[in-house]
Scaffold this active site. Structure first.
Site, PDB file in Angstrom:
ATOM      1  N   ASP A  23       8.146  -0.960  -5.646  1.00 52.43           N
ATOM      2  CA  ASP A  23       6.958  -1.923  -5.745  1.00 52.43           C
ATOM      3  C   ASP A  23       7.367  -3.187  -6.424  1.00 52.43           C
ATOM      4  O   ASP A  23       7.706  -3.382  -7.605  1.00 52.43           O
ATOM      5  CB  ASP A  23       5.773  -1.341  -6.429  1.00 52.43           C
ATOM      6  CG  ASP A  23       4.531  -2.175  -6.465  1.00 52.43           C
ATOM      7  OD1 ASP A  23       4.639  -3.237  -5.991  1.00 52.43           O
ATOM      8  OD2 ASP A  23       3.635  -1.930  -7.156  1.00 52.43           O
ATOM      9  N   LYS A  87       6.538 -13.828  -7.222  1.00 54.44           N
ATOM     10  CA  LYS A  87       6.122 -13.447  -5.941  1.00 54.44           C
ATOM     11  C   LYS A  87       4.985 -14.278  -5.333  1.00 54.44           C
ATOM     12  O   LYS A  87       5.060 -14.298  -4.174  1.00 54.44           O
ATOM     13  CB  LYS A  87       5.805 -12.018  -6.204  1.00 54.44           C
ATOM     14  CG  LYS A  87       4.903 -11.226  -5.113  1.00 54.44           C
ATOM     15  CD  LYS A  87       4.546  -9.858  -5.374  1.00 54.44           C
ATOM     16  CE  LYS A  87       3.816  -9.208  -4.136  1.00 54.44           C
ATOM     17  NZ  LYS A  87       3.345  -7.723  -4.387  1.00 54.44           N
ATOM     18  N   GLU A 187       1.413  -2.503   1.288  1.00 54.58           N
ATOM     19  CA  GLU A 187       0.970  -1.646  -0.016  1.00 54.58           C
ATOM     20  C   GLU A 187      -0.126  -0.781   0.245  1.00 54.58           C
ATOM     21  O   GLU A 187      -0.045   0.268  -0.294  1.00 54.58           O
ATOM     22  CB  GLU A 187       0.755  -2.901  -0.977  1.00 54.58           C
ATOM     23  CG  GLU A 187       1.929  -3.529  -1.751  1.00 54.58           C
ATOM     24  CD  GLU A 187       1.612  -4.646  -2.275  1.00 54.58           C
ATOM     25  OE1 GLU A 187       0.694  -5.367  -2.455  1.00 54.58           O
ATOM     26  OE2 GLU A 187       2.639  -5.480  -2.727  1.00 54.58           O
ATOM     27  N   ASP A 211      -7.179  -3.399  -3.302  1.00 56.81           N
ATOM     28  CA  ASP A 211      -5.909  -3.717  -4.086  1.00 56.81           C
ATOM     29  C   ASP A 211      -5.972  -5.170  -4.900  1.00 56.81           C
ATOM     30  O   ASP A 211      -5.776  -6.233  -4.094  1.00 56.81           O
ATOM     31  CB  ASP A 211      -4.699  -3.757  -3.169  1.00 56.81           C
ATOM     32  CG  ASP A 211      -3.146  -3.960  -3.889  1.00 56.81           C
ATOM     33  OD1 ASP A 211      -3.282  -4.209  -5.129  1.00 56.81           O
ATOM     34  OD2 ASP A 211      -2.153  -3.685  -3.303  1.00 56.81           O
TER      35      ASP A 211
END
Length: 618
Positions: A23, A87, A187, A211
């Site tokens: 992850d 990211k 994800e 999420d």
């Protein structure tokens, strides 16, 4: 219509090999595996330490690079050389992030608003791909240390919202870190697998995955039937997450203490200290009704009630996304059977309450929300390793497919290990004024330069009407059908010009040849990346020099002697830099020329607007 028929070889994986799940997160990253004895997914950690590795990179004075907890300490003491939330920059141009530029304590370069951003640290320039590769390299090293075995293959997760450029950037980062990235998976799919959803082939369920991570928010509605995951709808915000909760608290304190925003913009250290204190407050308020601390003589207070009020607009945004996702899936909230919570920010009590109220049921957060995505990636890795026979894996492309772009670079349209059938396309444009043709060269392979890859075919798109450089829009499309046949199409969209050509089928490579090409790509990833960065820097610099030259020719009379002299000096310095193999020097001189010429362009635009408005009443 250009069509090229090629039979693409299918790849094979060795049985029983160790493939890890990763992850790669905005705030934290981690690695998970299927435990060989319990057969359950576990996050890797040493003794009593955390499984989470902060996604933070610090560049020291001596060129030393540290990642994780050690780097996190420098957020306070050396913010300009400490990179966080990389990211958020993956696959992004400056245009995408300019409204959030103040969020970053480090320097984000805006020399070309359309191309991917660069981050300046001292006199060096890094791409988000390079920065993410440092994190992945640390995860790889950490996993090898814990497992006492080499780790070369991985499944990496990305937000469902990530576009093609962001997914490709993630693959490139993995390769640069010495990893063969077998799959990029969403994800929410990973989170579902971690909860065991979909592992029973008889099970049918409609679920929602909420999420809320450090930097991105996703809501995905999935239908799981017979072990197959079907995404009914996705929604979200690539610029909403726990970082924004922190910012809301920090801004609350800034306002309370009357701190000048301009002062804060120049005092990056204070801004960073406030951000870190705000993060501490957010975590504390998950378990307490109030938070108090002292920072540089300032008394910082906030109650749970005040915090809930501050973040309510952010939580409401996520609920609106949930409503939009349900609408797109043509479902009512009551039809969702399970709501899975993912991401550390879902620990905020107000978030749980809002989501539970919206979906009319208690949320499912029994698996650690920080680890759930990595654990699911490990389940997927186990399936790819051939250890879980209940899942059917579709055919995949064993090597990436793409075309040659300026400077002999490989631009990947279909990454390796993509499930087929698959369709992908991208737009290109001309580099020179009046250019009437474009050569489309198709390559297969994992290296950054086409010379190191395998050429499959080539054809010319001709008859493009004479237009200034950058104006024509050429759509290049790749389609691999269920039989593994590749068809390439090219069309100039403004004029409708198309080209067709027939090419004899060329057959795929053997498994050994595929394996060798993959090993070469990982072995040379570092030098390939440097070469690509150098070519891209040269391309950008050449483009800027041409643009400035045209600009000076047209507007010579509007610039004074000192301005012309300074521009000429900067142009000469950039031309000299182009003769050297130093990417950072070229970027520095490009940035210097940009800094000199940017005010001229703005001033001349103001003059033009003034002239246009003369005599007109507003």
């Amino acid at each position: 219509m250009a069509k090229i028929s090629i039979n693409i070889a299918t790849g094979s994986l060795q049985q029983k090999e160790m493939i890890v799940g990763i992850d790669l997160g905005t705030t934290n990253s981690l690695v998970a595996i299927i435990h060989p004895e319990s057969k359950k997914p576990v996050a890797l950690k040493e003794h009593n330490s955390s499984s989470l590795v902060p996604s933070v990179i610090h560049f020291g004075q001596n060129g030393n690079v540290v990642v994780g907890e050690e780097a996190r300490l420098y957020l306070e003491t050396d913010p300009r050389n400490t990179i966080f939330s990389a990211k958020r920059l993956m696959g992004k141009s400056y245009n995408d992030i300019k409204s959030h530029e103040d969020f970053f304590a480090y320097k984000v370069i805006d020399d070309d608003k359309e191309s991917l951003v660069k981050i300046q640290v001292g006199d060096k320039f890094y791409s988000p791909v390079e920065l993410s590769s440092f994190i992945l390299k640390e995860l790889k090293t950490r996993a090898e240390h814990i497992l006492k075995t080499p780790v070369a293959k991985a499944v990496i997760t990305v937000p469902a919202y990530f576009n093609d450029a962001q997914r490709q950037a993630t693959r490139d980062a993995g390769k640069l870190a010495g990893l063969d990235v077998l799959r990029i998976i969403n994800e929410p799919t990973a989170a579902s697998l971690a909860y065991g959803l979909g592992l029973n082939s008889d099970e049918e369920k409609t679920i929602a995955v909420y999420d809320l991570g450090g930097g991105t928010f996703d809501i995905s509605i999935l239908k799981i039937a017979g072990g197959i995951f079907e995404v009914l709808s996705t929604n979200g915000d690539t610029y909403l997450g726990g970082d924004d909760f922190d910012r809301a608290i920090a801004e609350y304190w800034v306002e309370k203490h009357g701190i000048d925003n301009e002062q804060l913009r120049h005092n990056k250290e204070l801004a960073q200290l406030l951000r870190l204190k705000a993060e501490e407050a957010k975590k504390h308020l998950g378990m307490a009704d109030g938070f108090a601390a002292t920072l540089r003589g300032m008394e910082l207070h906030i109650s749970r009630k005040e915090f809930d009020g501050l973040v309510k607009p952010l939580i409401d945004k996520t609920i609106k996304c949930c409503a939009a996702a349900l609408k797109d899936a043509a479902l009512a909230a009551g039809e969702i059977e399970t709501v899975v919570m993912v991401g550390g920010s879902t620990r905020v009590p107000a978030v749980k309450e809002a989501v539970s109220k919206f979906f009319e049921q208690p949320v499912n957060d029994s698996v650690n929300p920080d680890e759930v995505v990595a654990l699911g990636a490990a389940v997927q890795a186990d399936i790819l390793a051939g250890n879980n026979k209940d899942f059917l894996l579709l055919d995949i492309t064993p090597l990436s497919l793409g075309i040659e772009t300026s400077g002999g670079l490989m631009d990947v349209l279909i990454p390796r290990n993509s499930k087929i059938p698959i369709k992908a396309g991208r737009q290109y444009t001309t580099q020179k004024d009046g250019q009437s043709g474009m050569r489309i060269s198709v390559y297969q392979g994992e290296r950054d330069l086409v010379n190191d890859n395998r050429k499959l075919a080539e054809f010319n798109l001709t008859g493009i009407p004479a237009m200034p450089a950058g104006l024509p829009k050429v759509d290049v499309g790749f389609l691999i059908n269920a039989d593994g046949i590749l068809m390439v199409t090219a069309k100039e969209l403004r004029s409708g010009v198309e080209q067709s050509i027939k090419v004899k089928p060329q057959y795929g490579l053997t498994d050994d040849e595929v394996e060798q090409m993959l090993q070469d790509s990982i072995q040379h990833a570092g030098t390939d990346m440097q070469t690509r960065a150098l070519v891209e820097a040269r391309n950008e610099a050449g483009h800027l020099l041409e643009t400035v030259e045209k600009f000076i020719d047209r507007n010579n009379s509007l610039l004074n002697r000192d301005e012309l002299s300074a521009t000429a000096t900067a142009m000469q310095a950039l031309q000299l830099a182009l003769t050297m193999d130093d990417k950072n020097l070229i970027r520095t001189k490009t940035e210097e020329l940009n800094e000199i010429t940017r005010p001229f362009a703005e001033r001349i635009m103001d003059i033009a607007v003034g002239e246009a408005l003369k005599g007109q009443k507003l």
